[in-house]
Design a protein around this motif. Structure first.
Motif, PDB file in Angstrom:
ATOM      1  N   GLU A  34       0.391  -0.684  -0.025  1.00 12.51           N
ATOM      2  CA  GLU A  34      -0.136  -0.253  -0.417  1.00 12.51           C
ATOM      3  C   GLU A  34       0.705   1.208   0.159  1.00 12.51           C
ATOM      4  O   GLU A  34       0.759   1.821  -1.054  1.00 12.51           O
ATOM      5  CB  GLU A  34      -0.997   0.185   0.876  1.00 12.51           C
ATOM      6  N   GLU A  37       1.703   1.860  -3.729  1.00  8.48           N
ATOM      7  CA  GLU A  37       1.308   2.102  -4.532  1.00  8.48           C
ATOM      8  C   GLU A  37       0.930   3.952  -4.366  1.00  8.48           C
ATOM      9  O   GLU A  37       0.764   4.898  -4.971  1.00  8.48           O
ATOM     10  CB  GLU A  37      -0.187   1.371  -4.433  1.00  8.48           C
ATOM     11  N   LYS A  38       0.897   3.942  -2.996  1.00 11.88           N
ATOM     12  CA  LYS A  38       0.439   5.598  -2.078  1.00 11.88           C
ATOM     13  C   LYS A  38       1.774   6.180  -2.935  1.00 11.88           C
ATOM     14  O   LYS A  38       1.411   7.519  -3.538  1.00 11.88           O
ATOM     15  CB  LYS A  38       0.586   5.612  -1.545  1.00 11.88           C
ATOM     16  N   GLN A  41       2.078   7.756  -6.770  1.00 12.07           N
ATOM     17  CA  GLN A  41       1.141   8.214  -7.128  1.00 12.07           C
ATOM     18  C   GLN A  41       1.240   9.564  -7.726  1.00 12.07           C
ATOM     19  O   GLN A  41       1.830  10.197  -7.065  1.00 12.07           O
ATOM     20  CB  GLN A  41      -0.149   8.166  -5.492  1.00 12.07           C
ATOM     21  N   GLY A  42       0.832  10.028  -8.356  1.00 15.72           N
ATOM     22  CA  GLY A  42       1.182  10.975  -9.582  1.00 15.72           C
ATOM     23  C   GLY A  42       2.286  11.507  -9.861  1.00 15.72           C
ATOM     24  O   GLY A  42       2.734  12.535 -10.946  1.00 15.72           O
ATOM     25  N   SER A  79       5.910  -4.513  -7.211  1.00 18.33           N
ATOM     26  CA  SER A  79       4.834  -3.121  -7.206  1.00 18.33           C
ATOM     27  C   SER A  79       5.025  -3.684  -9.171  1.00 18.33           C
ATOM     28  O   SER A  79       5.674  -4.151  -9.441  1.00 18.33           O
ATOM     29  CB  SER A  79       5.676  -2.218  -6.644  1.00 18.33           C
TER      30      SER A  79
END
Length: 387
Positions: A34, A37-38, A41-42, A79
């Motif tokens: 998690e 993935e966070k 982001q962006g 990932s």
């Protein structure tokens, strides 16, 4: 993973490219997926500057240290950037200057558009530690100072490709006969894996070893890029080097043009006694070899009927297939194989003793036959898919 990177680094060092994300603790696995993935982001993967902010590079100088590093970073390699991170690690372990020196054509990309397929240089880097572009053994000298680079040494894991069956290339013995019975299988769309649990499937008898030596010497003289033919001058050098005593009648038969084709030479060697350097041995075992191979395709395409939508749907799923393989001796005459097939297909009422499974066909079988000539393959259920 460690062995691949260590080999790329010349067994002296390895470079590991890892994710550099705030909150990512390499010593704890809880919620790491998690966090990754966070953290991604962006991030614009098309921007080198942005991408560099989430990557950090570490160099290690021992195999145990490398294994420890990879174990701690395993979540990052799992990932969505994992394959790219490992590719960066392999390239940096080899060294970018060395990678460029390995290649023949620097104008070609290492990863091809539009789907991001690995080039042959990348496949070879992972298999042999060098980013050479070809699959034949060692170096092919084209004359006038020009040469093409192939696989320089024996490898742990091999490579088979449908392109050889289609006569676009010729895979050398280094990749066909790796240390372990594991092969990456290349198709037009992606890669899958063929393997066996019994290492003895690669064992060869004296005549098979002799044939492999002659073929390797033939390929070393082949300047056609794997076309399977050599010049008359090269044939004379081959005969001397391999101590083959062909009669004048045999020479006239295979030298009816300016080139000599491998299949013609091979047929002549089958008729030449081993005492004269040939492959004919009346005392050689004529029994077939039988063994099992396993094929894994992580994204095999399957077409299924749908009761909800008209027509058929295609979806991808992992597929593992067990193949029953039977291989006749290489020197078995074709007419014997033909007669055996006729007996096998005659049915139990005519010959209940010699009943065999009819051969099944799929593109994977064509790949297998580039390694084991005239192999007969069978399986249960869906055909193995290499697409």
């Amino acid at each position: 993973m460690g062995e691949i990177l260590w080999r790329a680094g010349g067994k002296q060092k390895a470079v590991v490219a890892a994710l550099n994300i705030n909150g990512f603790d390499f010593n704890h696995s809880e919620q790491q997926d998690e966090i990754i993935e966070k953290g991604l982001q962006g991030v614009n993967l098309d921007s080198v500057a942005e991408f560099q902010h989430v990557i950090r590079i570490t160099t290690v100088f021992s195999l145990p240290a490398l294994h420890h590093q990879l174990e701690n970073l395993l979540h990052g390699f799992r990932s969505r950037l994992g394959a790219l991170l490992f590719l960066f690690s392999a390239l940096l372990s080899r060294g970018l200057d060395a990678v460029q020196s390995d290649r023949d054509d620097l104008g070609q990309p290492l990863v091809t558009l539009p789907f991001g397929h690995a080039s042959q240089e990348i496949v070879n880097l992972l298999l042999c530690g060098q980013a050479v572009p070809n699959v034949f053994d060692e170096i092919m000298n084209l004359g006038s100072g020009m040469c093409l680079k192939g696989i320089p040494m024996n490898v742990e894991v091999g490579f088979l490709t449908l392109l050889e069956y289609l006569h676009f290339c010729k895979v050398g013995q280094f990749l066909k006969c790796p240390r372990w019975p594991i092969w990456v299988v290349g198709s037009e769309s992606h890669y899958s894996v063929l393997f066996a649990l019994d290492t003895s499937i690669q064992d060869e008898n004296q005549l098979e070893t002799r044939e492999a030596c002659i073929r390797r010497a033939f390929d070393a003289q082949d300047q056609s890029g794997g076309g399977g033919f050599i010049s008359l001058e090269a044939l004379q050098q081959l005969l001397i080097e391999m101590k083959i005593d062909l009669s004048q009648e045999m020479l006239d038969r295979i030298c009816n043009s300016d080139i000599v084709i491998w299949n013609d030479l091979w047929q002549a060697l089958l008729q030449l006694d081993k005492s004269r350097g040939g492959l004919k041995d009346n005392d050689a075992p004529m029994g077939k070899r039988s063994f099992q191979l396993y094929h894994f395709n992580g994204i095999a395409k399957t077409v299924v009927n749908s009761s909800y939508v008209e027509g058929e749907l295609s979806h991808q799923r992992p597929q593992l297939t067990t193949l029953r393989v039977t291989v006749p001796p290489k020197w078995t005459p074709d007419f014997i194989l033909t007669s055996e097939v006729g007996v096998a297909q005659s049915g139990p009422e005519k010959n209940p003793v010699a009943k065999e499974e009819p051969a099944q066909q799929a593109p994977l079988v064509d790949c297998i036959r580039t390694r084991w000539q005239r192999a007969i393959c069978n399986w249960s259920g869906d055909a193995p898919s290499i697409v």
